[in-house]
Design an enzyme around this catalytic site. Structure first.
Site, PDB file in Angstrom:
ATOM      1  N   LYS A 188      23.537  34.688  46.524  1.00  0.00           N
ATOM      2  CA  LYS A 188      24.484  33.969  45.665  1.00  0.00           C
ATOM      3  C   LYS A 188      24.514  32.511  46.104  1.00  0.00           C
ATOM      4  O   LYS A 188      24.550  32.218  47.313  1.00  0.00           O
ATOM      5  CB  LYS A 188      25.873  34.604  45.812  1.00  0.00           C
ATOM      6  CG  LYS A 188      26.938  34.027  44.890  1.00  0.00           C
ATOM      7  CD  LYS A 188      28.280  34.753  45.056  1.00  0.00           C
ATOM      8  CE  LYS A 188      29.323  34.264  44.073  1.00  0.00           C
ATOM      9  NZ  LYS A 188      30.602  35.001  44.171  1.00  0.00           N
ATOM     10  N   SER A 222      32.614  36.636  39.696  1.00  0.00           N
ATOM     11  CA  SER A 222      31.765  35.466  39.682  1.00  0.00           C
ATOM     12  C   SER A 222      30.332  35.731  40.150  1.00  0.00           C
ATOM     13  O   SER A 222      29.452  34.925  39.884  1.00  0.00           O
ATOM     14  CB  SER A 222      32.372  34.380  40.586  1.00  0.00           C
ATOM     15  OG  SER A 222      32.373  34.806  41.943  1.00  0.00           O
ATOM     16  N   SER A 249      35.120  39.541  42.608  1.00  0.00           N
ATOM     17  CA  SER A 249      33.822  39.005  42.197  1.00  0.00           C
ATOM     18  C   SER A 249      32.591  39.782  42.627  1.00  0.00           C
ATOM     19  O   SER A 249      31.491  39.467  42.185  1.00  0.00           O
ATOM     20  CB  SER A 249      33.673  37.574  42.690  1.00  0.00           C
ATOM     21  OG  SER A 249      34.316  36.721  41.794  1.00  0.00           O
TER      22      SER A 249
HETATM   23  N1  GLN Z   1      37.869  36.481  38.696  1.00  0.00           N
HETATM   24  C1  GLN Z   1      38.662  36.036  39.799  1.00  0.00           C
HETATM   25  C2  GLN Z   1      38.886  34.548  39.708  1.00  0.00           C
HETATM   26  O1  GLN Z   1      38.513  33.994  38.737  1.00  0.00           O
HETATM   27  C3  GLN Z   1      38.026  36.406  41.090  1.00  0.00           C
HETATM   28  C4  GLN Z   1      36.899  35.518  41.447  1.00  0.00           C
HETATM   29  C5  GLN Z   1      36.315  35.864  42.773  1.00  0.00           C
HETATM   30  O2  GLN Z   1      36.533  36.955  43.306  1.00  0.00           O
HETATM   31  N2  GLN Z   1      35.603  34.929  43.325  1.00  0.00           N
HETATM   32  O3  GLN Z   1      39.443  33.935  40.564  1.00  0.00           O
END
Ligand code: GLN
Length: 493
Positions: free
Chosen positions: A78, A161, A185
């Site tokens: 990532k 994400s 995410s």
């Molecule tokens: N979807 C969540 C956010 O937008 C979690 C994102 C994440 O875990 N990095 O913050």
């Protein structure tokens, strides 16, 4: 795509050990897959030369009888992990041109274990999002999107994400990928792409060298196609790191040894509060099916209460932006990446930050700055911290009555790119099942458990006691065998 792309990590290791193929051959098959999967937009940077070098070195080690835990296995990283000498963008324009002079601890651990880097994969900008649509480098397409490559009638999101990680693994470009999880995410994209993904206990993997989003929540974890592979990759990633003061000094277990399949007598908590309004019937059925599978395997389902669940989403969307607004203050045009000049120093800051950050990141900085500002701090930030403690206490109480908690991973299957985009709250609702464990710092795992009526993957989530990743993996193994999913994404079918 060749037969080598269809192997799991465990199968690939067996093949390498038996000299059925070399790490170079395995890597070439995956480099070719990365190239043919370009329409998915999963990779931001491809590093084929580095991959070939690493694979050749791996073959040499194996010939000497010195192969590590993941020796010769090609994986994707990532693009939130700093990689020495390889561009790292966090999918933001503000980090354009940033080439880290150091390597994150987690990726260093993986290279130490012999893994091979195929490249850096797309994500939501600074990991803020649930659909990989906030990336400055365009959305990622879920390989489960129906239709032939590039002629998709509906382009589905891979979740977020860690959307590039999920797409790369589901498309058989990589045997596994690193993800990070702040509020879901790893788990939600694993769910959307039919993969296994674990967010370990806060402190299990070092955060050193990972671009920070919300420091009290961020954790790294693996995303793979099987439970056994997740167990293997987690072992390689985890461990104490003196460079991260929140990393915990405990030995890393052999997670694969935990996959005994024996869950007799295990108490599986079912929290009533996760039956949220408007949850589709098929998700409810899948959850019931999961309970039935575990009961058949000798576990004992027990009802548990997590009364503060209803406040988790609101709490998360105060705490995470607050920490983000502070963490992102460092991108000022002076030290990293982009600089847009102006007539004065403050104008340069404004120009840089105004053009470097995308809309969702700007929204989070505004919310975070607001909840931390004088006059609002007590009403929002401090209150959220108190509720966070209550949520944590709910879990502690629940774990006196059960050993593991079972819930759905996400409230739907993958949706189409463009959906939920003009309503941030709709987007935030994706995280309703994943944020509570994040706030409590607990390990959470998503395992594929079935397909929706639309033929798309659905995952179940397991939440465990601190540092009890082994129980999560053991139970996930039971669900994986019971579900016996053989469907492949149309992209590779
Ligand atoms: N979807 C969540 C956010 O937008 C979690 C994102 C994440 O875990 N990095 O913050």
């Amino acid at each position: 795509m060749t037969a080598l792309n269809r192997l799991t990590m465990t199968e690939a290791l067996t093949g390498l050990d038996r000299r059925d193929f070399t790490a170079v051959e395995l890597t070439e098959a995956h480099i070719a897959a990365v190239e043919s999967a370009r329409p998915l937009n999963a990779f931001l940077v491809e590093t084929p030369d580095q991959a070939r070098e690493m694979a050749a070195a791996s073959d040499a080690r194996r010939a000497q009888g010195e192969a590590g835990l993941m020796d010769g296995l090609p994986i994707a990283i990532k693009d939130l992990f700093c990689t020495k000498g390889v561009a790292t963008t966090a999918a933001s324009k503000i980090l354009q041109g940033f080439i880290p002079p150091y390597e994150s601890t987690v990726t260093a651990n993986l290279w130490q274990a012999g893994a091979v880097m195929l490249g850096k994969v797309n994500l939501d900008e600074f990991a803020m999002g649930s659909a990989n649509v906030t990336s400055a480098y365009g959305p990622v397409i879920n390989p489960w999107s129906p239709g032939p490559l590039g002629a998709w009638p509906r382009r589905l999101v891979p979740g977020g994400s860690s959307g590039g990680s999920a797409a790369a693994v589901a498309a058989r470009c990589a045997l596994g990928a690193t993800g990070t999880d702040t509020g879901g995410s790893i788990r939600q994209p694993a769910g959307f792409c039919g993969l296994v993904g674990i967010k370990p206990t806060y402190g299990r993997c070092s955060r050193w060298g990972i671009v920070a989003f919300a420091s009290s929540l961020d954790q790294a974890g693996p995303m793979t196609r099987t439970v056994a592979d997740t167990a293997l990759m987690l072992r390689a990633m985890a461990g104490y790191d003196p460079k991260d003061s929140t990393s915990v000094n405990r030995p890393v277990p052999d997670y694969q040894a935990a996959l005994t399949g024996d869950i007799r007598g295990l108490r599986v908590g079912i929290p009533a509060e996760y039956r949220v309004d408007g949850m589709p019937a098929e998700i409810e059925r899948l959850w019931d099916q999961g309970v039935a599978w575990l009961r058949d395997a000798g576990a004992e389902p027990v009802p548990v209460r997590l009364p503060h669940t209803q406040y988790a989403l609101a709490t998360y969307y105060i705490v995470a932006p607050a920490e983000a607004s502070s963490n992102l203050a460092r991108y000022d045009g002076v030290r990293f990446g982009l600089r847009v000049d102006g007539g004065s120093l403050s104008e340069m800051y404004e120009n840089t930050r105004g053009s470097g950050f995308g809309a969702e990141v700007r929204r989070r900085i505004l919310i975070g700055t607001y909840v931390l500002s004088h006059g609002y701090y007590d009403a929002y930030y401090l209150k959220a911290q108190k509720v966070r403690t209550r949520i944590s206490e709910d879990f502690q109480a629940a774990f006196t009555a059960c050993d593991v908690i079972l819930t759905p991973t996400a409230p739907s299957t993958a949706f189409a790119i463009g959906e939920k985009m003009d309503d941030p709250i709709q987007m935030y609702l994706n995280d309703v099942f994943t944020v509570p464990a994040s706030l409590a710092g607990l390990p959470g795992l998503s395992v594929p458990a079935g397909l929706g009526a639309d033929g798309l993957p659905l995952g179940l989530q397991l939440i465990g006691r601190p540092f009890d990743e082994e129980t999560l993996l053991r139970v996930a193994g039971v669900i994986e065998s019971a579900a016996g999913i053989t469907a492949l994404p149309p992209f590779v079918a």
